[in-house]
Scaffold this motif. Sequence first.
Motif, PDB file in Angstrom:
ATOM      1  N   THR A  36       0.863  -1.173   0.000  1.00  0.00           N
ATOM      2  CA  THR A  36       0.000   0.000   0.000  1.00  0.00           C
ATOM      3  C   THR A  36       0.899   1.222   0.000  1.00  0.00           C
ATOM      4  OG1 THR A  36      -1.705  -1.174   1.240  1.00  0.00           O
ATOM      5  CG2 THR A  36      -1.788   1.229   1.300  1.00  0.00           C
ATOM      6  N   ARG A  37       0.634   2.127  -0.930  1.00  0.00           N
ATOM      7  CA  ARG A  37       1.450   3.339  -1.033  1.00  0.00           C
ATOM      8  C   ARG A  37       0.675   4.523  -0.459  1.00  0.00           C
ATOM      9  NH1 ARG A  37       5.793   3.866  -4.574  1.00  0.00           N
ATOM     10  NH2 ARG A  37       5.036   5.930  -5.093  1.00  0.00           N
ATOM     11  N   CYS A  68      -0.089   6.211  -5.833  1.00  0.00           N
ATOM     12  CA  CYS A  68      -0.374   5.938  -4.425  1.00  0.00           C
ATOM     13  C   CYS A  68      -1.822   5.500  -4.240  1.00  0.00           C
ATOM     14  CB  CYS A  68      -0.119   7.192  -3.582  1.00  0.00           C
ATOM     15  SG  CYS A  68       1.632   7.605  -3.443  1.00  0.00           S
ATOM     16  N   ASP A  69      -2.037   4.709  -3.189  1.00  0.00           N
ATOM     17  CA  ASP A  69      -3.383   4.301  -2.820  1.00  0.00           C
ATOM     18  C   ASP A  69      -4.067   5.385  -1.999  1.00  0.00           C
ATOM     19  OD1 ASP A  69      -3.328   1.405  -3.762  1.00  0.00           O
ATOM     20  OD2 ASP A  69      -1.535   1.507  -2.505  1.00  0.00           O
ATOM     21  N   TYR A  70      -3.284   6.069  -1.158  1.00  0.00           N
ATOM     22  CA  TYR A  70      -3.791   7.146  -0.306  1.00  0.00           C
ATOM     23  C   TYR A  70      -2.859   8.336  -0.419  1.00  0.00           C
ATOM     24  CZ  TYR A  70      -6.452   3.436   1.935  1.00  0.00           C
ATOM     25  OH  TYR A  70      -7.293   2.374   2.179  1.00  0.00           O
ATOM     26  N   LEU A  79      -5.474  19.433  -4.848  1.00  0.00           N
ATOM     27  CA  LEU A  79      -4.989  18.307  -5.621  1.00  0.00           C
ATOM     28  C   LEU A  79      -6.117  17.573  -6.327  1.00  0.00           C
ATOM     29  CD1 LEU A  79      -2.220  16.964  -6.015  1.00  0.00           C
ATOM     30  CD2 LEU A  79      -2.779  15.477  -4.117  1.00  0.00           C
ATOM     31  N   GLU A  80      -5.970  17.430  -7.634  1.00  0.00           N
ATOM     32  CA  GLU A  80      -6.903  16.638  -8.435  1.00  0.00           C
ATOM     33  C   GLU A  80      -6.087  15.630  -9.219  1.00  0.00           C
ATOM     34  OE1 GLU A  80      -9.736  18.826 -10.753  1.00  0.00           O
ATOM     35  OE2 GLU A  80      -9.781  20.444  -9.275  1.00  0.00           O
ATOM     36  N   LEU A  81      -6.204  14.375  -8.823  1.00  0.00           N
ATOM     37  CA  LEU A  81      -5.429  13.328  -9.470  1.00  0.00           C
ATOM     38  C   LEU A  81      -6.304  12.551 -10.430  1.00  0.00           C
ATOM     39  CD1 LEU A  81      -3.454  12.011  -6.382  1.00  0.00           C
ATOM     40  CD2 LEU A  81      -2.677  13.618  -8.124  1.00  0.00           C
ATOM     41  N   ASP A  82      -5.706  12.156 -11.538  1.00  0.00           N
ATOM     42  CA  ASP A  82      -6.416  11.389 -12.552  1.00  0.00           C
ATOM     43  C   ASP A  82      -6.127   9.905 -12.353  1.00  0.00           C
ATOM     44  OD1 ASP A  82      -8.004  10.929 -14.769  1.00  0.00           O
ATOM     45  OD2 ASP A  82      -6.325  11.106 -16.170  1.00  0.00           O
ATOM     46  N   ALA A  83      -6.479   9.423 -11.164  1.00  0.00           N
ATOM     47  CA  ALA A  83      -6.230   8.019 -10.839  1.00  0.00           C
ATOM     48  C   ALA A  83      -7.180   7.621  -9.715  1.00  0.00           C
ATOM     49  CB  ALA A  83      -4.781   7.829 -10.406  1.00  0.00           C
ATOM     50  N   ASP A  84      -7.229   6.318  -9.452  1.00  0.00           N
ATOM     51  CA  ASP A  84      -8.065   5.800  -8.378  1.00  0.00           C
ATOM     52  C   ASP A  84      -7.298   5.901  -7.063  1.00  0.00           C
ATOM     53  OD1 ASP A  84     -10.149   4.628  -7.030  1.00  0.00           O
ATOM     54  OD2 ASP A  84      -9.525   2.583  -7.522  1.00  0.00           O
ATOM     55  N   THR A  85      -7.146   7.141  -6.603  1.00  0.00           N
ATOM     56  CA  THR A  85      -6.380   7.436  -5.401  1.00  0.00           C
ATOM     57  C   THR A  85      -7.300   8.077  -4.382  1.00  0.00           C
ATOM     58  OG1 THR A  85      -4.391   7.790  -6.718  1.00  0.00           O
ATOM     59  CG2 THR A  85      -4.380   8.691  -4.509  1.00  0.00           C
ATOM     60  N   ASP A  86      -7.230   7.608  -3.155  1.00  0.00           N
ATOM     61  CA  ASP A  86      -8.029   8.165  -2.068  1.00  0.00           C
ATOM     62  C   ASP A  86      -7.295   9.397  -1.534  1.00  0.00           C
ATOM     63  OD1 ASP A  86      -9.323   8.735   0.339  1.00  0.00           O
ATOM     64  OD2 ASP A  86      -9.522   6.644   0.918  1.00  0.00           O
ATOM     65  N   ALA A 126      -4.812   6.956  13.004  1.00  0.00           N
ATOM     66  CA  ALA A 126      -6.134   6.556  12.501  1.00  0.00           C
ATOM     67  C   ALA A 126      -6.033   5.987  11.087  1.00  0.00           C
ATOM     68  CB  ALA A 126      -7.089   7.749  12.535  1.00  0.00           C
ATOM     69  N   LEU A 127      -5.190   6.578  10.248  1.00  0.00           N
ATOM     70  CA  LEU A 127      -5.007   6.059   8.893  1.00  0.00           C
ATOM     71  C   LEU A 127      -4.423   4.646   8.939  1.00  0.00           C
ATOM     72  CD1 LEU A 127      -5.036   6.331   5.813  1.00  0.00           C
ATOM     73  CD2 LEU A 127      -2.822   7.514   5.988  1.00  0.00           C
ATOM     74  N   PHE A 128      -3.447   4.412   9.799  1.00  0.00           N
ATOM     75  CA  PHE A 128      -2.863   3.080   9.904  1.00  0.00           C
ATOM     76  C   PHE A 128      -3.846   2.078  10.502  1.00  0.00           C
ATOM     77  CE2 PHE A 128       1.016   4.876   8.493  1.00  0.00           C
ATOM     78  CZ  PHE A 128       1.788   3.814   8.048  1.00  0.00           C
ATOM     79  N   ASP A 129      -4.687   2.526  11.435  1.00  0.00           N
ATOM     80  CA  ASP A 129      -5.745   1.643  11.945  1.00  0.00           C
ATOM     81  C   ASP A 129      -6.644   1.200  10.798  1.00  0.00           C
ATOM     82  OD1 ASP A 129      -4.803   1.908  14.544  1.00  0.00           O
ATOM     83  OD2 ASP A 129      -6.362   3.346  15.154  1.00  0.00           O
ATOM     84  N   GLU A 130      -6.994   2.151   9.944  1.00  0.00           N
ATOM     85  CA  GLU A 130      -7.851   1.858   8.796  1.00  0.00           C
ATOM     86  C   GLU A 130      -7.154   0.917   7.813  1.00  0.00           C
ATOM     87  OE1 GLU A 130      -9.782   4.393   5.123  1.00  0.00           O
ATOM     88  OE2 GLU A 130      -9.429   5.437   7.018  1.00  0.00           O
TER      89      GLU A 130
END
Length: 142
Positions: free
Chosen positions: A6-7, A83-85, A94-101, A131-135
Motif C-alpha cells: 500500500t502506497r 499511491c493508494d492514499y 490536488l486533483e489526481l487522474d487516478a483511483d487514489t483516495d 487513525a489512517l494506519f488503523d484503517e
Amino acid sequence: METDPTRIAMVCVQNAGRSQMATAYAEREREERGLADEVEIVSGGTHPAESVHDVVREAMAEEGFDLSDRTPREVSDAELEACDYVATMGCSTLELDADTDVRDWDLEDPHGKELERVHEIREDVRGRVRALFDELEAERNE
C-alpha cells in the motif's frame, strides 16, 4: 499470496512542516505494526522549501525524531497517482487522474508558530496518522 504494498503519500506545499511530521509518524507506525514490507511512504511538496522548519525539527526531536538530515523534495502527479492514499495537509487543491483516495487533513501550518502551538499541530498529525494506519490494517485484514 503476495500483495502489492500500500502506497501512502504525505503532501504539503513546502514539505517542510506538516508533511515531514506526518511522514515521521507514518514511518514509526509502519515499523511498530510490522508493516515494513506492506506499506510504502512517499513525502513531498508542490513547491518545496530549502529545509525543514526549525520549529518542526525541535518539536519532533522532543518525540525522538531527528529530522535534521531530511530535505524537502518535490513530488510529481505521477508519484501521487501511483499511491493508494494521499494525505494533503490542508494546503492543496490536488486533483489526481487516478483511483487514489485523497484526504485533506486541513492542518494549520506550523511555520512561524510558537513551539506550544506546534505541539498541538504535532499531536493532531500523530492522531490522524494513527487513525489512517488503523484503517489500513483493518482493510488488509478483511
